[in-house]
Write an enzyme that holds these catalytic residues in place. Structure first.
Site, PDB file in Angstrom:
ATOM      1  N   ILE A 158     125.079 -69.887  55.140  1.00  8.19           N
ATOM      2  CA  ILE A 158     124.477 -68.654  55.649  1.00  8.19           C
ATOM      3  C   ILE A 158     123.134 -69.030  56.253  1.00  8.19           C
ATOM      4  CG2 ILE A 158     123.601 -66.404  54.974  1.00  8.19           C
ATOM      5  CD1 ILE A 158     125.615 -66.409  52.732  1.00  8.19           C
ATOM      6  N   CYS A 159     122.977 -68.876  57.559  1.00 12.82           N
ATOM      7  CA  CYS A 159     121.830 -69.500  58.213  1.00 12.82           C
ATOM      8  C   CYS A 159     121.197 -68.603  59.260  1.00 12.82           C
ATOM      9  CB  CYS A 159     122.259 -70.754  58.964  1.00 12.82           C
ATOM     10  SG  CYS A 159     123.080 -71.935  57.956  1.00 12.82           S
ATOM     11  N   THR A 160     120.050 -69.036  59.775  1.00 12.99           N
ATOM     12  CA  THR A 160     119.451 -68.422  60.954  1.00 12.99           C
ATOM     13  C   THR A 160     119.185 -69.514  61.982  1.00 12.99           C
ATOM     14  OG1 THR A 160     118.352 -66.775  59.556  1.00 12.99           O
ATOM     15  CG2 THR A 160     117.521 -67.035  61.805  1.00 12.99           C
ATOM     16  N   ARG A 212     118.464 -60.355  58.393  1.00 15.14           N
ATOM     17  CA  ARG A 212     117.556 -61.417  58.846  1.00 15.14           C
ATOM     18  C   ARG A 212     117.425 -61.384  60.360  1.00 15.14           C
ATOM     19  NH1 ARG A 212     120.904 -65.663  57.597  1.00 15.14           N
ATOM     20  NH2 ARG A 212     122.441 -64.112  57.006  1.00 15.14           N
TER      21      ARG A 212
END
Ligand SMILES: *[C@@H]1O[C@H](CO)[C@@H](O)[C@H](O)[C@H]1NC(C)=O
Ligand SMILES: *[C@@H]1O[C@H](CO)[C@@H](O)[C@H](O)[C@H]1NC(C)=O
Ligand SMILES: *[C@@H]1O[C@H](CO)[C@@H](O)[C@H](O)[C@H]1NC(C)=O
Ligand SMILES: *[C@@H]1O[C@H](CO)[C@@H](O)[C@H](O)[C@H]1NC(C)=O
Ligand SMILES: *[C@@H]1O[C@H](CO)[C@@H](O)[C@H](O)[C@H]1NC(C)=O
Length: 395
Positions: free
Chosen positions: A142-144, A333
């Site tokens: 789970i990233c940005t 986010r």
């Protein structure tokens, strides 16, 4: 192997539990400023560099790195086993992983099979468990990711690597068990041929795919997980049943970084190849307009969203949601990152201000293992280990 609705359900449960446990802490904050160069409580420390020599046979490439990191790798593989055994206490699943998984999955294409065998032999960890460690990232990342273009057309690429949700919470210091255990395994890799850099990556020792990397002068690539109801598990089942024409997403990213020689070639492969799991590829090039988010289904590309200076689109941001849909309300986010980029303005964008954005909660959260900053044309590649001390949201 989880559909979006299940993810959302679990996030909701965790949120309610956290909220009752710590009476609703402030999970968001004003956009951070002047956090770079990294220091203070959200900076855990630097990430060491290792060279991976592609001229060596795949079996031998990881020897030096893995010999050093074997103890930390054993710790995390054991934690993952504990999670599995907690769900199915008989130990049967791990027995299948150890004895049957390598046979079920058959040979992986390219160098991956031999590289994983080499890692298994050096550490003494059964091959099935090394394969599981490599497959995990197909499902739980789970990233940005952010690509920006400044007024002069100069591109920058940044990402937070968030990993470890569902895999156990440490109540002593409010951290995710696996997220913490990944920090000592985090490494920068310089993949070389003929003693020359082919590409650089930030990764976890023991993982042979690539989720974050760049090819100096040419392009940068990050991969974010995409949850979908026809998700990765269908791909894995097809693979086991012998339909092996699709690529594992972490492996295709590595192949692209290793063997593609332009932004266009990389984009072409990442939009057209069949994949085992859905994914977002965030790809940056070396000149104005070369930056995009590719939203992938297993079979085809659903959307390619590119930078466009004519439309004032000077950045692209991807977290873990399709851009035409709202993010899950407990996991926004995306808007936080966009708001801080808007706040920064195109005039002031730099690696340092991107680090500020990636340091703002909830873009920074308790799953964040590291932050990587890449400048393709200048050849700059920096990775920093992160912490998110309380009050801080769990994801
Ligand atoms: C939390 O505790 C674990 C286990 O003792 C440790 O490995 C980790 O570094 C700690 N994390 C922080 C941020 O203090
Ligand atoms: C790479 O460099 C090392 C030491 O500098 C040298 O021994 C080796 O022969 C070089 N290898 C190649 C393929 O040029
Ligand atoms: C890159 O191409 C070479 C030569 O075709 C091949 O041997 C190698 O396996 C490829 N690398 C990856 C990671 O696919
Ligand atoms: C940018 O990438 C292209 C390939 O897409 C390459 O031909 C060109 O030399 C690169 N430009 C620079 C300045 O490195
Ligand atoms: C950021 O700015 C763009 C362009 O002005 C605007 O469309 C968008 O709504 C803004 N987003 C946020 C989260 O502030």
């Amino acid at each position: 192997m989880l559909g979006r609705s299940l993810l959302n359900f679990v996030l909701l449960i965790v949120a309610v539990t956290c909220a009752t446990a710590q009476h609703v802490p402030p999970w968001t904050e004003d956009c951070r400023k002047s956090t770079y160069p990294p220091s203070g409580p959200t900076y855990r420390g630097p990430v060491p560099w290792y060279t991976i020599n592609l001229d060596l046979p795949p079996y031998k490439r990881w020897q030096e790195l893995i010999t050093e990191k074997a103890p930390a790798l054993k710790v995390i593989v054991n934690s993952m086993k504990d999670v599995v055994n907690a769900f199915v206490p008989s130990g049967k699943i791990m027995q299948i992983v150890d004895q049957k998984l390598p046979g079920l999955l058959g040979n992986f294409p390219g160098p991956y099979e031999e590289e994983m065998k080499g890692i298994s032999d050096i550490t003494g960890i059964p091959l099935g468990e090394i394969i599981s460690f490599n497959i995990f990232y197909e499902f739980f990342t789970i990233c940005t990711s952010i690509i920006t273009e400044d007024k002069k057309g100069h591109l920058l690429h940044g990402r937070n690597m968030d990993f470890g949700i569902f895999l156990g919470w440490n109540i002593n210091n409010n951290t995710w068990v696996v997220t913490e255990e990944l920090k000592p395994l985090t490494v920068n890799l310089d993949f070389q041929r003929n003693n020359k850099t082919v590409f650089k990556a930030s990764s976890f020792a023991g993982y042979v795919g690539t989720l974050t990397g760049f090819k100096p002068g040419l392009f940068s690539l990050t991969l974010n997980e995409r949850f979908s109801t026809s998700g990765g598990y269908m791909g894995v089942i097809e693979w086991i049943l012998g339909k092996r024409d699709a690529m594992w997403i972490g492996f295709i990213s590595r192949s692209v970084l290793e063997n593609c020689t332009s932004y266009e070639e990389a984009k072409n492969i990442l939009t057209k190849s069949k994949l085992l799991a859905p994914a977002y590829f965030i790809l940056g090039g070396n000149k104005s307009g070369e930056g995009c988010v590719i939203t992938r289904d297993r079979r085809k590309s659903l959307d390619v969203y590119e930078l466009d200076s004519k439309q004032d689109r000077w950045y692209v941001v991807e977290t873990n949601y399709d851009r035409w849909k709202n993010p899950f309300f407990l996991d926004d986010r995306r808007n936080a990152a966009k708001m801080c980029l808007n706040h920064t303005t195109q005039e002031k964008i730099s690696l340092s201000t991107i680090y500020d954005v990636l340091s703002t909660k909830p873009v920074l959260n308790k799953l964040t293992v590291f932050t990587t900053l890449m400048d393709v044309t200048k050849g700059q590649f920096e990775t920093y280990l992160r912490d998110c001390p309380d009050p801080c949201i769990g994801w």
